[in-house]
Write an enzyme that holds these catalytic residues in place. Structure first.
Site: not given
Length: 267
Positions: A39, A97
């Site tokens: 992010y 992730h």
């Protein structure tokens, strides 16, 4: 058990996680912060945490090893960079992730997480977007002696992407399930089933979806950039969905709105 915004679940690692978190792709909100190296906002999230005046012990901060940094050396680098960017002393939860990188990549990345945990840099470990085959592969690897515990599984979960098989896999092992995109990125707010339940309970469709997630035993991670909606998303503890309500949201659907490594990653 009656829940409130202050409620927590105990992880198998012994630490506690708040029952509602907040996605941190474009915002910062406490006390549970879900961030990721991907992010590119770890430093900003951490700075907001420091400026909030909230004691570090009252904040649960999550980050993730990105899909492009699987394998022992790359994951070790990613972990060190995330720890340095946050500069919070430790990371409460670190996830892989996605299951890319093949068996060797996944196992090497997990070994890097375990080492960081043993060094006191990370408190709890988990995975995101792993399919059943990846979970069982990792479980076997852990049991072979490398160590560590899967404490959290994070997935896109909502009535249109329920992932009951994966949730059951975690449930049997007392592993907490986090649900990202629980609001379906606002693409389903006009669905009749949601509108009817919202009217019945004098709530918004978003609040119905978050309540559904809570009653399924998940930790929802709603995201909004609007302050009023952030507050609204937290006001879900003064009502309950009935068994009939919950049954009406049991849909014959598999329609994720995000990327879907669970099905895309075959090896």
């Amino acid at each position: 058990m009656a829940l409130s915004l202050q409620s927590t679940y105990k992880l198998v690692s012994g630490y506690e996680i708040p029952v509602v978190g907040f996605g941190e792709r474009k915002l910062t909100l406490l006390p549970q912060v879900d961030s990721a190296k991907y992010y590119e906002n770890e430093a900003e999230c951490a700075e907001a945490i420091r400026k909030s005046g909230v004691d570090r012990s009252q904040i649960f901060y999550t980050s993730k090893v990105p899909r492009g940094m699987m394998g022992y050396e790359l994951a070790k680098q990613a972990i060190e960079e995330s720890i340095a960017a946050a500069n919070l002393g430790y990371i409460d939860l670190m996830l892989l992730h996605a299951p890319y990188g093949g068996r060797e990549g996944r196992q090497g990345a997990w070994r890097a997480l375990v080492e960081a945990q043993k060094a006191g840099k990370i408190r709890s470990l988990g995975v995101s977007n792993f399919g059943i085959q990846h979970l069982e592969e990792l479980e076997t690897y852990i049991q072979s002696g490398v160590g560590g515990q899967i404490t959290v599984g994070q997935y896109e979960i909502h009535p249109w992407c329920p992932r009951e098989d994966i949730a059951e896999w975690f449930r049997k092992r007392n592993i907490v399930v986090e649900a990202y995109s629980p609001l379906v990125q606002a693409t389903r707010m006009q669905e009749p089933v949601l509108r009817n339940l919202a009217k019945k309970h004098s709530k918004t469709p978003a609040q119905i979806l978050i309540r559904w997630s809570l009653q399924k035993g998940y930790v929802p991670l709603p995201k909004s950039v609007t302050e009023s909606r952030i507050v609204e998303n937290a006001e879900v503890f003064d009502f309950a969905l009935s068994e009939e309500d919950m049954a009406s949201l049991q849909l014959d659907s598999y329609a994720p709105v995000c990327w879907d490594p669970v099905r895309e990653c075959k090896i």
